[in-house]
Design an enzyme around this catalytic site. Structure first.
Site, PDB file in Angstrom:
ATOM      1  CG  ASN A  53      -0.749  -0.294   2.460  1.00 53.54           C
ATOM      2  OD1 ASN A  53      -0.323  -1.404   2.767  1.00 53.54           O
ATOM      3  ND2 ASN A  53      -0.915   0.678   3.336  1.00 53.54           N
ATOM      4  CG  ASP A  54      -0.078   4.197   2.904  1.00 59.15           C
ATOM      5  OD1 ASP A  54      -0.209   4.791   3.983  1.00 59.15           O
ATOM      6  OD2 ASP A  54      -1.016   3.626   2.313  1.00 59.15           O
ATOM      7  CD  GLN A 110       2.962   1.152   5.615  1.00 60.51           C
ATOM      8  OE1 GLN A 110       2.082   0.909   6.421  1.00 60.51           O
ATOM      9  NE2 GLN A 110       4.234   1.302   5.975  1.00 60.51           N
ATOM     10  CD1 TRP A 136      -2.782  -2.817   4.987  1.00 62.10           C
ATOM     11  CD2 TRP A 136      -4.023  -3.739   6.599  1.00 62.10           C
ATOM     12  NE1 TRP A 136      -2.515  -2.158   6.157  1.00 62.10           N
ATOM     13  CE2 TRP A 136      -3.257  -2.697   7.166  1.00 62.10           C
ATOM     14  CE3 TRP A 136      -4.885  -4.468   7.439  1.00 62.10           C
ATOM     15  CZ2 TRP A 136      -3.317  -2.360   8.509  1.00 62.10           C
ATOM     16  CZ3 TRP A 136      -4.949  -4.132   8.778  1.00 62.10           C
ATOM     17  CH2 TRP A 136      -4.165  -3.083   9.301  1.00 62.10           C
ATOM     18  CD1 TRP A 193       1.322   0.096   9.697  1.00 56.01           C
ATOM     19  CD2 TRP A 193      -0.037   1.376  10.914  1.00 56.01           C
ATOM     20  NE1 TRP A 193       0.291  -0.685  10.143  1.00 56.01           N
ATOM     21  CE2 TRP A 193      -0.561   0.064  10.887  1.00 56.01           C
ATOM     22  CE3 TRP A 193      -0.726   2.358  11.622  1.00 56.01           C
ATOM     23  CZ2 TRP A 193      -1.741  -0.292  11.541  1.00 56.01           C
ATOM     24  CZ3 TRP A 193      -1.907   2.008  12.271  1.00 56.01           C
ATOM     25  CH2 TRP A 193      -2.400   0.697  12.229  1.00 56.01           C
ATOM     26  CB  THR A 194       2.687   5.777   6.230  1.00 53.50           C
ATOM     27  OG1 THR A 194       2.118   4.788   5.391  1.00 53.50           O
ATOM     28  CG2 THR A 194       3.120   6.967   5.404  1.00 53.50           C
ATOM     29  CG  ASP A 246      -0.055   8.284   7.842  1.00 54.55           C
ATOM     30  OD1 ASP A 246      -1.225   8.419   7.448  1.00 54.55           O
ATOM     31  OD2 ASP A 246       0.423   7.192   8.194  1.00 54.55           O
TER      32      ASP A 246
END
Lengths: 181, 646
Positions: free
Chosen positions: B130-131, B147, B155, B190-191, B255
C-alpha cells in the site's frame, strides 16, 4: 379486603414470573450497554441480525464501537467457518456435476473469507486502521454474494440460508467498522 | 348482584368471601387492579409473540448443519445485494460493480490473471503493497520504501519494503528495511517520511502501532551512512519520540511528514489527525528529532472531512519550472497542503499561504479547501507522498494504486497493488488554481517503436481504429482540435448537472462529447475503456470541459469495478484538448491538459488482452466533428527485479 390483596398479589406474582422468563433484552428500557448496541445496529443494513449477533455475546454490554466490531467479526468468523464445513460435507456426497462445480466455487470463496477477509478485518480493527477492515468485511459480503450467484441457475441452493447470514453479517460488520473511520 | 367482572372470583358460599357485603368503594379498586394486571399480562404475551414472529434472527438460523440435499424447503438463489467495495460515501449503490450482477462470476484463468501484472510500474514480486514511504535521493540512488505484507496478497502484518533505482523507473528490490520487531511497532510498521539534514544525514520518522494498538511516532536512521543502498536501518533505542497528545485518540495519530526548517532554525513536521469529524494537521517543532514541542495551533483543519491520513506539506514556485526544497519559503512561493481522506479514500490538495511564525496555513480558495476541492487523481489513487529530488531539482509525487477487482482474484493471482509512475509536480501558472502532474521524463527511455497519426478526422458518431501492433504497453500523446463553429452553434442548455461519475459514460451522447480514445479494447469492442472529453455549454454560453475514464464496459467480468471516473478540467482560450495515456496491462494513467486533471484506473479485461488489445479513436458526440493528431509508442518493460548478488 384480604381477597383483594391476595388477588392483586397473585396477579403481580404472575406478571413478575412472566417478566423473568421473557428475555431481558425485550424489556430493557435504559442502560448505556443496550443503547450502544442499538444505536450502532441502527446504522447497519440488517438491524435485527445485528442485534441478535451482538447481544448473543455477553461482552456486548459495555462494549464501545471497536469492541462491537470485534464481536461482530468473531460471529462472522464462526458462521463462515461453519458454512465452509457445510460446503465441504456437501461436496463429499454431491453427485450432480453442476452442483459440484457451484459448491467448489463456494468453497473457494469461503476459503478466501475465512483465510483472508476476516483476518484482515480483525487486524484492521485491533491495530487501528479501520478502512482496511471495511474493505475486508465488504470483500466477505461480496464473496458470499458471488457464491450465491453460482447457484442462480440451479434448482437447489442447499446453503442458501447460511450464505445469506454470512453475506448480511459481513455487511453489518462493514457498517460497524465504518463508524470507526 | 350481577357479576360485573369475569375476572373476579364468583362469590362463594364458604363465608370467606364477604365481597357482596363490602361497601361499593372496594369493588372499583379490585376492578382496577385486575384490569391493570390483566392488560399487563396481555401486553407481555403480545411482546413475546411479536418478538418470536419477527424477521429471521441470527439465533434462529441454525438450519440443519448438514445442509440438506433432500430438503424440500429449498430456496432459489435470491439476488443478494452486493456491497460496494470500500467506503460507500459519495458512491451510489446502484452504480457499484454489480453492473453484470446477475451473471455468475467470470472464471478467471491464468492467462488473464498473469496478463494483469504490469511491465513498468513499481510492484513487489508478490503479495500486498500500500502506501509509499520515505522516498528520497541519496548518493546517486533513488530510494523507495513501501507498506508491504510479506505473507499474503491482502493488507496485514505490515512492514517496510525497499527498492532502489538510478532513474525512478528501473527498480531493484532490496531486503525489507524495517520489520515489526519492537513493542512500539509490533502491530504495524506504518507510513513515514525521510528528512535529509544539513550534513546530508538521513532521519526517518514513521508511525508504529504498538502492542496495545496505540499509534506513536518513531525515529529510525540508516545503520551505515556510507552504504549508498541504505540496506540496514536502526531504530532509535528510546522510541517512541511522539505519542498521541491529550485530546487526540490513540488511533488518530499517524503518517508524519518530511520536516522543514522554520525561520528560527528548528525542524517542523505535521501529523494528520481528527477531532470528531474535523480533519486536522498537528504541528511539532524539534531540534534533534527526539524532543518535540507541539504548537498550540493547528497547521489547518477542515470540518466534516474526517481523519487526515498521509498529510503532505510542501512549497511550489509560482514562477519557476523547477521543484522547491521543502524548507524554501518567501516571495513567489505558495504552499500546498494535501490529505488522504480516510472517509472516502481519495487524495485532496489545496494551494495556499503558509505563516511560518505561528505554523498555520490558509487556503487561497476556502471553497475548495483541503478535502472538499481538488484531487490529485480522480481515479483509484491514495496515500500519495512527495519528496524533493535534489538531483534534478524537482518535486516528485508517488501514489498508491490499489486493485479494483475482487479480492478472490487477488488471492488467485498472488499479488495486489502497484505504484503510479512517479510524477513531477508544478504549480500551474496558467490557471493559478491547479497543480500539474506529469510522468517523470525518465519514462521516455522506455519508448520503443513509435507511430504518428496526423489530422485524423473523426466524424460525429464514429470509431477509428489505430493501426499499432501491440496495445498493452503504450505511451500515447494525443491532441484534439474541434470546430470552433460547432462550439458557437451548439445550443446552451440549463442542464448544469453533468458529472463524469453519474453520467452514462462514453455511450451517453451529447452535442459536444464524448470523444477521445478507446484503450484496452478488442476488435469487436466487446470490451473497451474510453478515456475522453465531454464538453457542455451552459445557458450563459460558457463551455465546460470534463475529462473522464469509463470502466463500465472495460471487462466482461462482473466482479470488477465498473465506475466512471473523472472531473472538470480547466481549458483556457486557445488551448487544444490534449491527453497523455500510459497503458501498462491492468493500469491506465491518463493526463488531461498537461496534467491539470489526472485519472488512474485499473482495468481487467478478459478478451482485450495480449495481442487482442487494440486502440481506437472515437467521437460519440452528435454535433461535433473532431480532428486528432497523436503519437504512440510501444513501451519496453522496466525489468524490475531483485538487486543482483546482494
Amino acid at each position: 379486603m384480604n381477597n383483594t390483596v391476595s388477588f392483586a398479589l397473585l396477579h403481580f406474582a404472575f406478571c413478575f414470573t412472566l417478566v423473568s422468563f421473557t428475555p431481558i433484552s425485550a424489556l430493557e428500557l435504559h442502560g448505556t450497554g443496550a443503547n450502544m448496541v442499538e444505536t450502532t445496529c441502527q446504522k447497519t443494513p440488517f438491524y435485527n441480525l445485528c442485534i441478535s449477533a451482538l447481544k448473543s455475546d455477553p461482552r456486548s454490554s459495555g462494549a464501545n464501537v471497536a469492541g462491537l466490531a470485534q464481536i461482530g467479526t468473531d460471529k462472522l468468523k464462526a458462521k463462515a467457518t461453519a458454512t465452509l464445513r457445510q460446503i465441504t460435507a456437501l461436496l463429499k456426497v454431491a453427485k450432480d456435476p453442476k452442483l459440484k462445480m457451484a459448491l467448489r466455487d463456494c468453497a473457494d470463496y469461503y476459503n478466501a473469507i475465512v483465510k483472508y477477509d476476516i483476518p484482515v478485518a480483525v487486524e484492521a480493527v485491533t491495530k487501528g486502521d479501520p478502512k482496511f477492515g471495511v474493505e475486508g468485511a465488504t470483500d466477505a459480503a461480496n464473496e458470499a454474494d458471488a457464491c450465491g450467484r453460482g447457484f442462480k441457475n440451479q434448482p437447489k441452493f442447499p446453503i442458501y440460508a447460511s450464505n445469506k447470514v454470512v453475506h448480511d453479517l459481513s455487511a453489518v460488520v462493514a457498517s460497524i467498522v465504518q463508524l470507526l473511520l | 348482584m350481577a357479576d360485573i367482572n369475569p375476572l373476579l372470583p364468583v362469590s362463594s358460599s364458604d363465608g370467606s368471601s364477604n365481597l357482596t357485603g363490602q361497601a361499593t368503594c372496594r369493588r372499583p379498586i379490585k376492578v382496577v387492579v385486575s384490569i391493570f394486571f390483566g392488560l399487563l399480562t396481555l401486553g407481555l404475551f403480545a411482546a413475546l409473540l411479536i418478538r418470536n414472529n419477527g424477521p429471521v434472527d441470527y439465533v434462529d438460523v441454525h438450519e440443519n448443519e448438514r445442509g440438506s440435499l433432500a430438503s424440500t424447503a429449498f430456496e432459489k438463489a435470491e439476488n443478494l445485494k452486493p456491497v460496494s467495495r470500500g467506503p460507500a460515501a459519495g458512491v451510489s449503490e446502484k452504480s457499484n460493480w454489480a453492473f453484470g450482477g446477475d451473471l455468475p462470476d467470470y472464471p478467471w484463468n491464468n492467462s488473464m490473471l498473469s496478463w494483469q501484472r504490469t511491465a513498468f510500474h513499481f510492484q513487489p514480486e508478490k503479495n500486498w503493497m500500500n502506501d509509499p514511504n520515505g522516498p528520497l535521493f541519496y548518493k546517486g540512488w533513488y530510494h523507495f520504501f513501501y507498506q508491504y505484507n510479506p505473507n499474503a496478497p491482502v493488507w496485514g502484518d505490515i512492514v517496510w519494503g525497499h527498492a532502489v533505482s538510478k532513474d525512478l523507473i528501473h527498480w531493484l528490490h532490496l531486503p525489507l528495511a524495517m520489520v515489526a520487531d519492537q513493542w512500539y511497532d509490533k502491530n504495524g510498521v506504518w507510513t513515514g517520511s525521510a528528512t535529509i539534514l544539513h550534513d546530508g544525514k538521513i532521519v526517518m520518522l514513521y508511525t508504529g502501532s504498538t502492542t496495545e494498538g496505540v499509534q506513536v511516532q518513531n525515529l529510525a536512521y540508516p545503520a551505515d551512512q556510507y552504504d549508498p543502498l541504505l540496506v540496514h536501518w536502526v531504530k532509535y533505542p528510546r522510541n517512541p519520540v511522539l505519542v498521541p497528545p491529550p485530546g487526540i485518540g490513540p488511533n488518530d495519530f499517524r503518517d508524519p511528514t518530511t520536516a522543514w526548517l522554520t525561520s528560527e532554525g528548528k525542524w517542523r513536521i505535521t501529523i494528520g489527525s481528527k477531532i470528531n469529524k474535523t480533519g486536522i494537521a498537528l504541528v511539532y517543532d524539534t531540534k534533534d528529532f527526539i524532543n518535540y514541542e507541539m504548537l498550540d495551533g493547528l497547521l489547518h483543519a477542515v470540518p466534516g472531512t474526517g481523519m487526515w491520513e498521509c498529510v503532505d506539506f510542501f512549497p511550489v514556485s509560482e514562477t519557476e519550472n523547477n521543484g522547491l526544497e521543502t524548507s524554501i519559503n518567501g516571495h513567489g512561493i505558495k504552499h500546498v497542503v494535501k490529505a488522504s481522506l480516510d472517509d472516502d479514500r481519495h487524495d485532496y490538495y489545496a494551494i495556499g499561504t503558509y505563516n511560518d511564525r505561528n505554523g498555520t496555513w490558509i487556503p487561497d480558495r476556502p471553497n475548495i479547501d483541503v478535502g472538499i476541492g481538488l484531487r490529485y487523481d480522480y481515479g483509484i489513487y491514495y496515500a500519495a507522498k512527495t519528496f524533493y529530488d535534489q538531483n534534478k531539482k524537482r518535486r516528485v509525487l508517488w501514489g498508491w494504486i490499489g486493485e479494483s477487482d475482487s479480492e478472490a482474484a487477488d488471492v488467485k493471482k498472488g499479488w495486489a497493488s502497484v505504484q503510479s509512475i512517479p510524477r513531477t509536480i508544478l504549480f500551474d501558472k496558467k490557471t493559478g488554481t491547479h497543480l500539474l502532474q506529469w510522468p517523470v521524463e525518465e519514462i521516455d527511455s522506455l519508448r520503443l517503436k513509435g507511430k504518428e497519426f496526423n489530422q485524423v478526422r473523426i466524424q460525429a458518431g464514429s470509431v477509428v481504429p489505430l493501426d499499432i501492433d501491440s496495445a498493452t504497453q503504450l505511451d500515447i500523446i494525443a491532441e484534439f482540435k474541434i470546430d470552433s463553429d460547432a462550439l458557437d452553434k451548439a445550443t446552451g442548455s440549463s442542464d448544469a448537472s453533468f458529472d463524469c461519475v453519474t453520467s452514462g459514460g462514453a455511450a451517453e451522447r451529447g452535442a459536444l462529447g464524448p470523444f477521445g480514445l478507446l484503450v484496452l479494447a478488442d476488435e469487436r469492442l466487446s470490451e473497451q475503456t474510453p478515456v475522453y472529453f465531454y464538453m457542455t455549454k451552459g445557458s450563459d454560453g460558457n463551455l465546460k470541459t470534463f475529462f473522464c475514464n469509463d470502466q463500465s464496459r472495460s471487462s466482461k467480468a462482473s466482479d470488477v469495478d465498473k465506475h466512471i471516473y473523472g472531473s472538470l478540467v480547466p481549458v483556457l482560450r486557445g488551448e487544444n484538448l490534449s491527453i497523455r495515456i500510459l497503458v501498462d496491462h491492468s493500469i491506465i494513467e491518463s493526463f488531461g491538459q498537461g496534467g491539470r486533471t489526472v485519472i488512474t484506473s485499473r482495468v481487467y479485461p478478459t478478451k482485450a488482452i495480449h495481442g487482442a488489445a487494440k486502440v481506437f479513436l472515437f467521437n460519440n458526440a452528435t454535433e461535433l466533428n473532431v480532428t486528432a493528431s497523436l503519437k504512440t509508442w510501444q513501451m519496453n518493460s522496466a525489468f524490475i527485479q531483485p538487486y543482483p548478488n546482494l
